[in-house]
Design a protein around this motif. Sequence first.
Motif, PDB file in Angstrom:
ATOM      1  N   THR A 178      43.900  35.159  42.685  1.00  0.00           N
ATOM      2  CA  THR A 178      45.111  34.474  42.192  1.00  0.00           C
ATOM      3  C   THR A 178      45.140  34.432  40.676  1.00  0.00           C
ATOM      4  N   LEU A 179      43.979  34.539  40.047  1.00  0.00           N
ATOM      5  CA  LEU A 179      43.911  34.561  38.586  1.00  0.00           C
ATOM      6  C   LEU A 179      44.101  35.962  38.019  1.00  0.00           C
ATOM      7  N   GLY A 180      44.207  36.959  38.915  1.00  0.00           N
ATOM      8  CA  GLY A 180      44.442  38.327  38.477  1.00  0.00           C
ATOM      9  C   GLY A 180      43.189  39.141  38.270  1.00  0.00           C
ATOM     10  N   PHE A 181      42.053  38.664  38.814  1.00  0.00           N
ATOM     11  CA  PHE A 181      40.780  39.348  38.613  1.00  0.00           C
ATOM     12  C   PHE A 181      40.224  39.874  39.933  1.00  0.00           C
ATOM     13  N   GLU A 182      39.145  40.651  39.831  1.00  0.00           N
ATOM     14  CA  GLU A 182      38.478  41.125  41.043  1.00  0.00           C
ATOM     15  C   GLU A 182      37.830  39.934  41.736  1.00  0.00           C
ATOM     16  N   GLU A 183      37.525  40.112  43.019  1.00  0.00           N
ATOM     17  CA  GLU A 183      37.181  38.970  43.855  1.00  0.00           C
ATOM     18  C   GLU A 183      35.870  38.272  43.483  1.00  0.00           C
ATOM     19  N   ASN A 184      34.992  38.923  42.717  1.00  0.00           N
ATOM     20  CA  ASN A 184      33.723  38.304  42.350  1.00  0.00           C
ATOM     21  C   ASN A 184      33.766  37.605  40.991  1.00  0.00           C
ATOM     22  N   TYR A 185      34.953  37.442  40.431  1.00  0.00           N
ATOM     23  CA  TYR A 185      35.057  36.846  39.090  1.00  0.00           C
ATOM     24  C   TYR A 185      34.450  35.446  39.043  1.00  0.00           C
ATOM     25  N   ILE A 186      34.844  34.577  39.951  1.00  0.00           N
ATOM     26  CA  ILE A 186      34.345  33.203  39.940  1.00  0.00           C
ATOM     27  C   ILE A 186      32.877  33.156  40.335  1.00  0.00           C
ATOM     28  N   GLU A 187      32.494  33.944  41.317  1.00  0.00           N
ATOM     29  CA  GLU A 187      31.077  34.020  41.702  1.00  0.00           C
ATOM     30  C   GLU A 187      30.207  34.332  40.497  1.00  0.00           C
ATOM     31  N   ASN A 188      30.620  35.324  39.695  1.00  0.00           N
ATOM     32  CA  ASN A 188      29.829  35.719  38.538  1.00  0.00           C
ATOM     33  C   ASN A 188      29.888  34.673  37.429  1.00  0.00           C
ATOM     34  N   ALA A 189      31.056  34.074  37.230  1.00  0.00           N
ATOM     35  CA  ALA A 189      31.203  33.086  36.163  1.00  0.00           C
ATOM     36  C   ALA A 189      30.373  31.841  36.422  1.00  0.00           C
TER      37      ALA A 189
END
Length: 341
Positions: free
Chosen positions: A172-183
């Motif tokens: 929903t933020l426009g990134f690949e699906e692992n964005y939050i996992e990595n952050a």
Amino acid sequence: MAEITSFPPAQLHSSDPNIKVAPVSSKAYPYSASDDEIPTIDYSMLFSDDLDQQFLALEYLRQACQEYGFFYLVNHTIPDVVFDNIVKGVSDFFDPTTLDERRRMYSKVGPSDKIRWDLNLTAGENREYLKVIAHPQFHAPPKPTGFRNIVEEYRKEMRTVVSGLAKAVSKTLGFEENYIENAFNLKSGFDVMAMNLYPPTSRSKGAIGIPEHTDPGFVITLMQDVNGGLQILSHKGKWINAYIPHRGILIQLGDHLEILTNGKYKSHIHRVIVDNNKVQRISVVTLHGPSLDKIINPGIEFVDEKHPAEYRCMTYKESLEANGGNEIDVQSSLEQLRIVK
């Protein structure tokens, strides 16, 4: 198709006999709140093979995150029996006929606490609670018999849902699906479960179950056995009653998702009011956080000349201890992290 719908009390009473709503007293009530709509997200549609349905579900999720900061999650992957077991297990743990060493042994407060029990009956807080550090190492009392296994089963199922939710929110933020996992390094994320028993009891001292607050972390998940009492302050400054659909989960965005997105997705103040409840209420709340050593700051994708960084950098561990509490206290420090301009 995923839909954003509302579940006001009148509809609950008339159309869903499985949902219990704590009756409201007819006396004048100082903690009033509205029954405005809260978005409902169909979790299964976020991963639908039908790409049109998936796109629409993700768009509904984006709206819920940006315009509300909280939503109900239905059609998730947690079996009904897991909900039944955790409610019974928590009820057995808080057996009102006993207040034995099984609970009192966890009442000591220290920086190394992995399990914490307390009974607060004051004008500012009325609840009995059990807190456990649930991840990356799992801790729970062994008694009553089977309780630890019940809590661990619930923890595992909820982490699976949250892992999927992290992928969806990333999109929903426009990134690949692992964005939050990595952050956040969620695989090693620091999760704390709080199992609460709210009055009425003959010893309760006031209307407030838990005072106004936000919570740290990525998201906060909540399930309960009886509706009533939980209120959320909307972005429009209006208190809203939360009436969670049967077998649904209330999702609230955490402080550190607000920090990561530089305020694009915000956490929201909420509280628990108990003086209108006619029956006791159990809730199970889990704060799903980043890894303790992960430094959290506004992502470069959310910072530019028009949107300067609104929050300071700090490790998750440092932010949990910023108010003088211990890790298991999971206290919000959002205001200390906010940059004053």
